[in-house]
Scaffold this motif. Sequence first.
Motif, PDB file in Angstrom:
ATOM      1  N   ARG A 184       0.834  -1.200   0.000  1.00 25.67           N
ATOM      2  CA  ARG A 184       0.000   0.000   0.000  1.00 25.67           C
ATOM      3  C   ARG A 184       0.869   1.249   0.000  1.00 25.67           C
ATOM      4  NH1 ARG A 184      -5.065   1.275  -0.317  1.00 25.67           N
ATOM      5  NH2 ARG A 184      -5.710  -0.400   1.109  1.00 25.67           N
ATOM      6  N   ALA A 185       0.596   2.182  -0.927  1.00 22.68           N
ATOM      7  CA  ALA A 185       1.152   3.524  -0.852  1.00 22.68           C
ATOM      8  C   ALA A 185       0.101   4.391  -0.158  1.00 22.68           C
ATOM      9  CB  ALA A 185       1.473   4.071  -2.235  1.00 22.68           C
ATOM     10  N   PHE A 186       0.427   4.923   1.002  1.00 22.82           N
ATOM     11  CA  PHE A 186      -0.519   5.619   1.860  1.00 22.82           C
ATOM     12  C   PHE A 186      -1.359   6.625   1.091  1.00 22.82           C
ATOM     13  CE2 PHE A 186      -1.371   9.290   4.652  1.00 22.82           C
ATOM     14  CZ  PHE A 186      -2.153   8.674   5.623  1.00 22.82           C
ATOM     15  N   GLN A 187      -2.676   6.533   1.260  1.00 18.49           N
ATOM     16  CA  GLN A 187      -3.705   7.413   0.713  1.00 18.49           C
ATOM     17  C   GLN A 187      -3.635   7.573  -0.812  1.00 18.49           C
ATOM     18  OE1 GLN A 187      -3.587  11.298   2.547  1.00 18.49           O
ATOM     19  NE2 GLN A 187      -1.647  11.889   1.618  1.00 18.49           N
ATOM     20  N   LEU A 188      -2.983   6.611  -1.506  1.00 18.91           N
ATOM     21  CA  LEU A 188      -2.809   6.795  -2.937  1.00 18.91           C
ATOM     22  C   LEU A 188      -3.134   5.564  -3.767  1.00 18.91           C
ATOM     23  CD1 LEU A 188      -1.962   8.948  -4.954  1.00 18.91           C
ATOM     24  CD2 LEU A 188       0.392   8.134  -4.763  1.00 18.91           C
ATOM     25  N   SER A 189      -2.497   4.403  -3.477  1.00 17.76           N
ATOM     26  CA  SER A 189      -2.661   3.277  -4.386  1.00 17.76           C
ATOM     27  C   SER A 189      -2.254   1.962  -3.740  1.00 17.76           C
ATOM     28  CB  SER A 189      -1.812   3.499  -5.655  1.00 17.76           C
ATOM     29  OG  SER A 189      -0.433   3.512  -5.321  1.00 17.76           O
ATOM     30  N   VAL A 190      -2.542   0.877  -4.472  1.00 13.73           N
ATOM     31  CA  VAL A 190      -2.080  -0.471  -4.162  1.00 13.73           C
ATOM     32  C   VAL A 190      -1.245  -0.938  -5.349  1.00 13.73           C
ATOM     33  CG1 VAL A 190      -2.817  -2.869  -3.820  1.00 13.73           C
ATOM     34  CG2 VAL A 190      -4.031  -1.012  -2.672  1.00 13.73           C
ATOM     35  N   ALA A 191      -0.130  -1.614  -5.084  1.00 13.58           N
ATOM     36  CA  ALA A 191       0.761  -2.027  -6.163  1.00 13.58           C
ATOM     37  C   ALA A 191       1.345  -3.399  -5.866  1.00 13.58           C
ATOM     38  CB  ALA A 191       1.891  -1.012  -6.348  1.00 13.58           C
ATOM     39  N   CYS A 192       1.720  -4.113  -6.926  1.00 10.33           N
ATOM     40  CA  CYS A 192       2.434  -5.381  -6.802  1.00 10.33           C
ATOM     41  C   CYS A 192       3.739  -5.291  -7.574  1.00 10.33           C
ATOM     42  CB  CYS A 192       1.597  -6.552  -7.325  1.00 10.33           C
ATOM     43  SG  CYS A 192       0.303  -7.079  -6.180  1.00 10.33           S
ATOM     44  N   VAL A 193       4.804  -5.803  -6.958  1.00 10.43           N
ATOM     45  CA  VAL A 193       6.157  -5.721  -7.507  1.00 10.43           C
ATOM     46  C   VAL A 193       6.660  -7.120  -7.835  1.00 10.43           C
ATOM     47  CG1 VAL A 193       8.542  -5.084  -6.989  1.00 10.43           C
ATOM     48  CG2 VAL A 193       6.646  -3.617  -6.227  1.00 10.43           C
ATOM     49  N   GLU A 194       7.203  -7.293  -9.041  1.00 11.09           N
ATOM     50  CA  GLU A 194       7.804  -8.565  -9.459  1.00 11.09           C
ATOM     51  C   GLU A 194       9.237  -8.571  -8.940  1.00 11.09           C
ATOM     52  OE1 GLU A 194       8.744 -11.994 -10.621  1.00 11.09           O
ATOM     53  OE2 GLU A 194       9.963 -10.463 -11.601  1.00 11.09           O
ATOM     54  N   VAL A 211      -5.334  -9.976  -4.392  1.00 12.97           N
ATOM     55  CA  VAL A 211      -4.860  -8.927  -3.489  1.00 12.97           C
ATOM     56  C   VAL A 211      -6.091  -8.251  -2.902  1.00 12.97           C
ATOM     57  CG1 VAL A 211      -3.492  -6.818  -3.258  1.00 12.97           C
ATOM     58  CG2 VAL A 211      -2.818  -8.569  -4.925  1.00 12.97           C
ATOM     59  N   VAL A 212      -6.103  -8.025  -1.590  1.00  5.77           N
ATOM     60  CA  VAL A 212      -7.271  -7.464  -0.914  1.00  5.77           C
ATOM     61  C   VAL A 212      -6.850  -6.271  -0.066  1.00  5.77           C
ATOM     62  CG1 VAL A 212      -9.201  -7.912   0.651  1.00  5.77           C
ATOM     63  CG2 VAL A 212      -8.339  -9.746  -0.811  1.00  5.77           C
ATOM     64  N   GLY A 213      -7.650  -5.202  -0.119  1.00  3.07           N
ATOM     65  CA  GLY A 213      -7.380  -4.041   0.714  1.00  3.07           C
ATOM     66  C   GLY A 213      -8.599  -3.148   0.822  1.00  3.07           C
ATOM     67  N   ALA A 214      -8.647  -2.333   1.888  1.00  2.00           N
ATOM     68  CA  ALA A 214      -9.769  -1.430   2.126  1.00  2.00           C
ATOM     69  C   ALA A 214      -9.347   0.006   1.858  1.00  2.00           C
ATOM     70  CB  ALA A 214     -10.272  -1.565   3.560  1.00  2.00           C
ATOM     71  N   ASP A 215     -10.294   0.809   1.344  1.00  2.00           N
ATOM     72  CA  ASP A 215      -9.989   2.220   1.108  1.00  2.00           C
ATOM     73  C   ASP A 215     -10.254   3.035   2.367  1.00  2.00           C
ATOM     74  OD1 ASP A 215     -12.723   2.675   1.293  1.00  2.00           O
ATOM     75  OD2 ASP A 215     -13.010   3.018  -0.851  1.00  2.00           O
ATOM     76  N   GLY A 216     -10.134   4.358   2.272  1.00  2.00           N
ATOM     77  CA  GLY A 216     -10.276   5.210   3.433  1.00  2.00           C
ATOM     78  C   GLY A 216     -11.662   5.204   4.050  1.00  2.00           C
ATOM     79  N   TRP A 257      -8.405  -7.573  -6.051  1.00  2.00           N
ATOM     80  CA  TRP A 257      -7.856  -7.504  -7.399  1.00  2.00           C
ATOM     81  C   TRP A 257      -7.184  -8.829  -7.753  1.00  2.00           C
ATOM     82  CZ3 TRP A 257      -6.964  -3.937  -3.548  1.00  2.00           C
ATOM     83  CH2 TRP A 257      -7.449  -2.639  -3.740  1.00  2.00           C
ATOM     84  N   LYS A 258      -7.068  -9.110  -9.048  1.00  2.00           N
ATOM     85  CA  LYS A 258      -6.308 -10.270  -9.497  1.00  2.00           C
ATOM     86  C   LYS A 258      -4.819  -9.978  -9.340  1.00  2.00           C
ATOM     87  CE  LYS A 258      -9.722 -11.776 -12.934  1.00  2.00           C
ATOM     88  NZ  LYS A 258      -9.957 -12.048 -14.375  1.00  2.00           N
ATOM     89  N   THR A 259      -4.101 -10.892  -8.719  1.00  2.00           N
ATOM     90  CA  THR A 259      -2.677 -10.677  -8.465  1.00  2.00           C
ATOM     91  C   THR A 259      -1.888 -10.544  -9.756  1.00  2.00           C
ATOM     92  OG1 THR A 259      -2.857 -11.961  -6.423  1.00  2.00           O
ATOM     93  CG2 THR A 259      -0.651 -11.597  -7.275  1.00  2.00           C
ATOM     94  N   GLU A 260      -2.268 -11.278 -10.780  1.00  2.00           N
ATOM     95  CA  GLU A 260      -1.474 -11.292 -12.010  1.00  2.00           C
ATOM     96  C   GLU A 260      -1.506  -9.983 -12.779  1.00  2.00           C
ATOM     97  OE1 GLU A 260      -2.900 -14.193 -14.719  1.00  2.00           O
ATOM     98  OE2 GLU A 260      -4.997 -13.576 -14.580  1.00  2.00           O
ATOM     99  N   ASN A 261      -2.646  -9.249 -12.723  1.00  2.00           N
ATOM    100  CA  ASN A 261      -2.744  -8.065 -13.571  1.00  2.00           C
ATOM    101  C   ASN A 261      -3.464  -6.874 -12.935  1.00  2.00           C
ATOM    102  OD1 ASN A 261      -5.428  -8.887 -13.639  1.00  2.00           O
ATOM    103  ND2 ASN A 261      -5.252  -9.794 -15.685  1.00  2.00           N
TER     104      ASN A 261
END
Length: 374
Positions: free
Chosen positions: A243-253, A278-283, A290-294
């Motif tokens: 999680r990038a605080f108050q901005l986004s969710v990302a996955c890194v290879e 991938v699972v997360g809650a917003d503010g 989300w699908k982990t692959e894409n």
Amino acid sequence: MTFFRRALGATALATAAALLSACGSTKPQPAPLESFKPSQVITTVWSKRVGSIDTPISLAVTKDAVAWASEDGQILSVDIKTGQERWRADAKAKLSASVGSDGRYAAVVTTDNELITFDQGKVLWRERLPGRVITSPLVAGERVFVQSVDRSVRAYDVLDGRWLWNYQRPGGDPLSLSTPGLLSAFRDTLVVGQGARFVGLDPLKGTPRFDFSVSTPRGTNEVERLADLVGPGARADDEICVRAFQLSVACVEMNRGSLRWTRPQSGTQAVAADDTTVVGADGADRLSAWKTENGEIRWRVDRFTHRKLSAPAIWGKLIAVGDFDGELHILSLDDGRTVARVSLDDPLIAAPVVSDGLLLVATRSGTLYALRAN
């Protein structure tokens, strides 16, 4: 509670909750608990308690043990399967960061900025740190890694406390988020957050192997542009999602050291991930998968709005997430349906962790529960 502070200053600016809330005087009301027919049985295998905990912690989980600590410095390590005590320690001081452990060695940081390292509960050494620490130390490879609020990372020899190296990315942001950050390991790479940047370090030398941004901070002032990476990161096979605080969710290879995908979401809590989801809650506590692959969306639910959801955990085909009232919600990974609910003695104080089929959850009262889905 979460604070912003200047990386080299001493004054907290404001709490995250106050800065992220609307200017109006009406506080959003939490969604009422839903009525549902349980389709999953959850049982408590064991529970253990240390003292109360007021600030976020991490559960230090190894192959067969888990360690956690109270705010007043009581540290406990137990067998994951049985809850039987392995060792107990006392830092004899109030803690600001707890606890990191590789199963044998454990490390905590006190509010007086003292790093204390233990061997099976016995104090090995103490070292004064140059700044405040709230992220749990990482103990791995006979080293102790510590990340300060100003984002600097220091490495020490676990046996004698010898200082090995210090890393801080040049040109850092003027503000940093005073909440536990990203500090973990992937094989032989140390993974740290530096603002919105995801950095892989050589753990022996402290030199960067890769360094890239997972999101682009936006906003008209320093607070709005805060995008620190929130810990813990979620391991999904050869990826780490964050999680990038108050901005986004990302996955890194991780094998390539490159960004796989990023999706906007203005949340503040860490995410959970496995090789499919991938699972997360917003503010506002709307939960997304989300699908982990894409990064394609799988589902969203808004049944828990303003219930102050914790970081979630993926538990086989289930998702576990706590709320402000001490309720642990168990959802279906496939579609987000609620399949069970467990009442705990207090709200969660750490991100839930799954080990050996058990769900480990720690509450503000200092109780650690080991739960099984039957």
